[in-house]
Design an enzyme around this catalytic site. Structure first.
Site, PDB file in Angstrom:
ATOM      1  N   CYS A  59       0.745  -1.272  -0.011  1.00 43.47           N
ATOM      2  CA  CYS A  59      -0.044   0.155   0.121  1.00 43.47           C
ATOM      3  C   CYS A  59       0.882   1.326   0.055  1.00 43.47           C
ATOM      4  CB  CYS A  59      -0.973   0.038   1.281  1.00 43.47           C
ATOM      5  SG  CYS A  59      -0.058  -0.102   2.686  1.00 43.47           S
TER       6      CYS A  59
ATOM      7  N   ASP B 113       2.407   2.515   2.404  1.00 46.29           N
ATOM      8  CA  ASP B 113       2.133   3.191   3.960  1.00 46.29           C
ATOM      9  C   ASP B 113       3.462   3.287   4.661  1.00 46.29           C
ATOM     10  OD1 ASP B 113      -0.319   3.885   3.140  1.00 46.29           O
ATOM     11  OD2 ASP B 113      -1.327   2.878   4.419  1.00 46.29           O
TER      12      ASP B 113
ATOM     13  N   CYS C 299      -3.157   4.835   6.047  1.00 45.48           N
ATOM     14  CA  CYS C 299      -4.294   4.530   6.322  1.00 45.48           C
ATOM     15  C   CYS C 299      -5.101   5.141   7.590  1.00 45.48           C
ATOM     16  CB  CYS C 299      -5.032   3.220   5.684  1.00 45.48           C
ATOM     17  SG  CYS C 299      -4.475   1.915   6.828  1.00 45.48           S
TER      18      CYS C 299
ATOM     19  N   CYS D 257      -2.244  -3.696   8.444  1.00 39.49           N
ATOM     20  CA  CYS D 257      -2.103  -2.364   9.031  1.00 39.49           C
ATOM     21  C   CYS D 257      -1.686  -2.329  10.714  1.00 39.49           C
ATOM     22  CB  CYS D 257      -3.449  -1.369   9.038  1.00 39.49           C
ATOM     23  SG  CYS D 257      -4.131  -1.495   7.448  1.00 39.49           S
TER      24      CYS D 257
HETATM   25 FE1  FES Z   1      -1.408   0.638   4.258  1.00 38.18          FE
HETATM   26 FE2  FES Z   1      -3.288   0.286   6.143  1.00 38.18          FE
HETATM   27  S1  FES Z   1      -3.688   0.143   3.839  1.00 38.18           S
HETATM   28  S2  FES Z   1      -1.180   0.251   6.430  1.00 38.18           S
END
Ligand code: FES
Length: 107
Positions: free
Chosen positions: A18, A20, A43, A86
């Site tokens: 993702c 992140d 997120c 996450c």
């Molecule tokens: Fe990337 Fe939650 S979608 S950490």
């Protein structure tokens, strides 16, 4: 949330799927986590779990904090399966910060 300018250790992890990123800062005193802050670029589930993690880790010994799992963090949140990774990010960032501390201070 935030940054500790004179942190004793830092752990940064990213999720390749993702994109992140999470960065955890530790202040340690007498083998206990005196302060912990996190910067989360991700997120809402990552933000919530990283915030919960800081509350769980504060005041614990390094060994106790190292044992915090993503299940401990996500318990009661009812995260959908697609968001479980996450909470893994938060637990991983903390372990990385503790590893950083142990490496720096040879404890
Ligand atoms: Fe990337 Fe939650 S979608 S950490």
């Amino acid at each position: 949330m935030g940054k500790i300018k004179d942190a004793d250790a830092v752990g940064e992890v990213g999720n390749l799927n993702c994109g992140d990123v999470m960065k955890i800062y530790l202040k340690v005193e007498k083998n206990k986590i005196k302060d912990v802050k996190v910067e989360t670029f991700g997120c809402i589930a990552a933000i919530v779990t990283s915030s919960l993690l800081t509350e769980m880790a504060k005041g614990k010994t390094l060994d106790e904090a190292y044992k915090i799992t993503n299940k401990d963090i996500s318990e009661g949140l009812e995260l959908p399966n697609i968001k479980l990774h996450c909470s893994v990010l938060a637990a991983s960032a903390l372990r990385k910060a503790i590893d950083d501390y142990r490496k720096k201070f040879k404890v």
